[in-house]
Design an enzyme around this catalytic site. Structure first.
Site, PDB file in Angstrom:
ATOM      1  N   ASP A   6       0.528   8.244   1.192  1.00  0.00           N
ATOM      2  CA  ASP A   6      -0.291   7.054   1.451  1.00  0.00           C
ATOM      3  C   ASP A   6      -1.766   7.456   1.392  1.00  0.00           C
ATOM      4  OD1 ASP A   6      -0.026   4.375   3.892  1.00  0.00           O
ATOM      5  OD2 ASP A   6      -1.752   4.941   2.676  1.00  0.00           O
ATOM      6  N   GLU A 102       0.612   3.551  -2.059  1.00  0.00           N
ATOM      7  CA  GLU A 102       1.720   4.299  -1.443  1.00  0.00           C
ATOM      8  C   GLU A 102       2.824   4.561  -2.450  1.00  0.00           C
ATOM      9  OE1 GLU A 102       3.579   2.447   2.199  1.00  0.00           O
ATOM     10  OE2 GLU A 102       2.044   1.010   1.628  1.00  0.00           O
TER      11      GLU A 102
HETATM   12  P1  TTP Z   1      -3.290   0.629   3.675  1.00  0.00           P
HETATM   13  O1  TTP Z   1      -2.632   1.877   3.178  1.00  0.00           O
HETATM   14  O2  TTP Z   1      -2.554  -0.186   4.669  1.00  0.00           O
HETATM   15  O3  TTP Z   1      -4.707   0.985   4.314  1.00  0.00           O
HETATM   16  P2  TTP Z   1      -5.792   2.040   3.891  1.00  0.00           P
HETATM   17  O4  TTP Z   1      -5.349   2.879   2.755  1.00  0.00           O
HETATM   18  O5  TTP Z   1      -7.095   1.307   3.698  1.00  0.00           O
HETATM   19  O6  TTP Z   1      -5.958   2.911   5.187  1.00  0.00           O
HETATM   20  P3  TTP Z   1      -4.964   4.022   5.771  1.00  0.00           P
HETATM   21  O7  TTP Z   1      -5.735   5.297   5.695  1.00  0.00           O
HETATM   22  O8  TTP Z   1      -4.693   3.606   7.171  1.00  0.00           O
HETATM   23  O9  TTP Z   1      -3.734   4.040   4.902  1.00  0.00           O
HETATM   24  O10 TTP Z   1      -3.636  -0.313   2.467  1.00  0.00           O
HETATM   25  C1  TTP Z   1      -4.032   0.200   1.204  1.00  0.00           C
HETATM   26  C2  TTP Z   1      -5.078  -0.675   0.567  1.00  0.00           C
HETATM   27  O11 TTP Z   1      -4.573  -2.002   0.415  1.00  0.00           O
HETATM   28  C3  TTP Z   1      -6.347  -0.804   1.393  1.00  0.00           C
HETATM   29  O12 TTP Z   1      -7.281   0.233   1.141  1.00  0.00           O
HETATM   30  C4  TTP Z   1      -6.858  -2.137   0.988  1.00  0.00           C
HETATM   31  C5  TTP Z   1      -5.619  -2.928   0.644  1.00  0.00           C
HETATM   32  N1  TTP Z   1      -5.294  -3.846   1.749  1.00  0.00           N
HETATM   33  C6  TTP Z   1      -5.762  -5.154   1.680  1.00  0.00           C
HETATM   34  O13 TTP Z   1      -6.400  -5.537   0.704  1.00  0.00           O
HETATM   35  N2  TTP Z   1      -5.500  -6.001   2.708  1.00  0.00           N
HETATM   36  C7  TTP Z   1      -4.804  -5.618   3.824  1.00  0.00           C
HETATM   37  O14 TTP Z   1      -4.598  -6.424   4.755  1.00  0.00           O
HETATM   38  C8  TTP Z   1      -4.322  -4.264   3.893  1.00  0.00           C
HETATM   39  C9  TTP Z   1      -3.569  -3.786   5.090  1.00  0.00           C
HETATM   40  C10 TTP Z   1      -4.598  -3.417   2.841  1.00  0.00           C
HETATM   41 MG    MG Z   2      -3.440   3.802   2.772  1.00  0.00          MG
END
Ligand code: TTP
Ligand code: MG
Length: 385
Positions: A6, A102
């Site tokens: 991730d 992911e």
């Molecule tokens: P995530 O993997 O949930 O978040 P992240 O990568 O920003 O942070 P983390 O280090 O906790 O993994 O989501 C991946 C991407 O998807 C995120 O960068 C932006 C997008 N996204 C949205 O556009 N809206 C949302 O509500 C979420 C949760 C993510």
């Molecule tokens: Mg992420």
């Protein structure tokens, strides 16, 4: 031995990488900065302020006034996401993308002893950082569920290996909502049954769960126990090269180019409307021409960026028509988009705003057609005789 990879603060890290002035600063990637949009991604520097994805940008700005707001650039993230998958494939060919940032990597067949798996994970982190200057966190487990749960435990740049026992130790004391796939509704329904923690769920009587959740009842308990038999489906096998298209047979064979160009406008409109509805963007425009002598030819054009914009599809489909039509009377035209990727749930749709005014117009037309029918708004080209 399965890895779940991730990316850390994905959209925000990509923006920090593109503009070094943002490095080390709280950065919020949002959809449309001057409307009531929500935060899509918050850099790790912003998180101590209590800011998180899904929060309205106005609230986020109050909590963290020093944050730099950056409008998102979805096509950039989608392209990068695909390039990252290619790097993951260098460790094992069995890679299944889960969302835009992911993926699961099955090490079976590549890594044969327990010692080598953590090394493979660290190697992957190094490669991703070297190629993209981006960091990721990885979970290692005996199945997808445990790998996925593990990757969230240490972030950013984290690595967590869990056995089934390790998973139970860490997660059984946690609320049921911590389980992958359990949303607010299911958590509330479980709460009504007196099931609060994952340990409660793992030990709940099966009949009680079945009575409330039907076939999903036993599945919930199975998952709470850390059991998961689902395979990692490699994406070149699991996801066919998806395409969407529309075609139209003309009421009489057409010899003039203008009506054909007008038809392309309407077809491109329909195709991209369906893509927007189903959350797809695509990278190849395909034109199908069938002439009166029943010769059919399809020609395609690859785009640099993924899109769901009608004007881009129209432009290239028309270019293909001009380049490849042999002038014989046309019976049927079709426009489709292939190399589709979806990122449903990964990002708010408004993030597609490459040209915000145009996007707003397209969405307004979508909404009008949703309410009043497809013919509520027509393009002038469709009315020309
Ligand atoms: P995530 O993997 O949930 O978040 P992240 O990568 O920003 O942070 P983390 O280090 O906790 O993994 O989501 C991946 C991407 O998807 C995120 O960068 C932006 C997008 N996204 C949205 O556009 N809206 C949302 O509500 C979420 C949760 C993510
Ligand atoms: Mg992420």
């Amino acid at each position: 031995m399965i890895l779940h990879v991730d990316m850390d603060a994905f959209f925000a890290s990509v923006e920090q990488r593109s503009d070094p002035r943002l490095l080390g600063k709280p950065v919020l990637v949002c959809g449309d900065p001057d409307s009531r949009s929500v935060v899509a991604a918050a850099s790790y520097e912003a998180r101590p302020y209590g800011v998180h994805a899904g929060m309205p940008t106005t609230t986020a700005k109050k909590l963290c006034p020093v944050a730099v707001m950056v409008p998102g650039d979805p096509t950039k993230y989608v392209s990068l996401s695909h390039r990252i998958l290619e790097i993951l494939k260098t460790v094992s060919p069995v890679v299944e993308p889960m969302s835009i940032d992911e993926a699961f990597v099955d090490l079976k067949g590549t890594v044969h002893d327990g010692e080598a798996a953590p090394r493979a994970a660290r190697e992957l982190q190094r490669k991703v950082e070297e190629h993209f200057a981006l960091t990721c966190s990885i979970g290692l487990g005996p199945n997808k569920l445990i790998a996925k749960m593990g990757s969230s435990l240490q972030k950013p740049r984290g690595f967590t290996a869990l056995t089934v026992e390790g998973y139970r130790e860490r997660f059984w004391p946690q609320p049921v909502s911590a389980l992958w796939g359990i949303g607010g509704q299911t958590a509330a329904a479980l709460g009504k049954l007196g099931i609060q923690t994952l340990g409660d769920l793992a030990h709940a009587p099966e009949e009680l769960l079945s009575a409330t959740f039907g076939v999903n009842g036993p599945r919930l308990r199975f998952a709470a126990r850390g059991e998961d038999e689902s395979p990692v489906v490699p994406y070149y096998v699991g996801i066919p090269n998806k395409s969407m298209g529309h075609e139209h047979t003309l009421s009489r064979n057409e010899e003039r180019i203008e009506p054909l160009e007008d038809l392309i406008v309407a077809l491109s409109d329909q195709v991209t409307r369906r893509m927007r509805k189903e959350c797809y963007v695509g990278r190849t425009v395909v034109l199908k021409i069938r002439t009166a002598d029943f010769q059919t030819r399809t020609r395609q054009h690859g785009l640099e960026e993924y899109t769901d914009e009608p004007r881009i599809v129209t432009r290239w489909a028309r270019t293909l028509l001009r380049a490849h039509w042999n002038g014989k009377p046309v019976r049927l035209l079709g426009v489709s988009m292939s190399e589709l990727v979806t990122w449903k749930g990964a990002a708010p749709r408004d993030l597609f705003a490459s040209d915000r005014q145009y996007r707003k117009m397209v969405r307004a037309v979508d909404r009008a057609r949703d309410r009043f029918g497809e013919s509520a708004l027509l393009r002038a080209a469709a009315l020309r005789e």
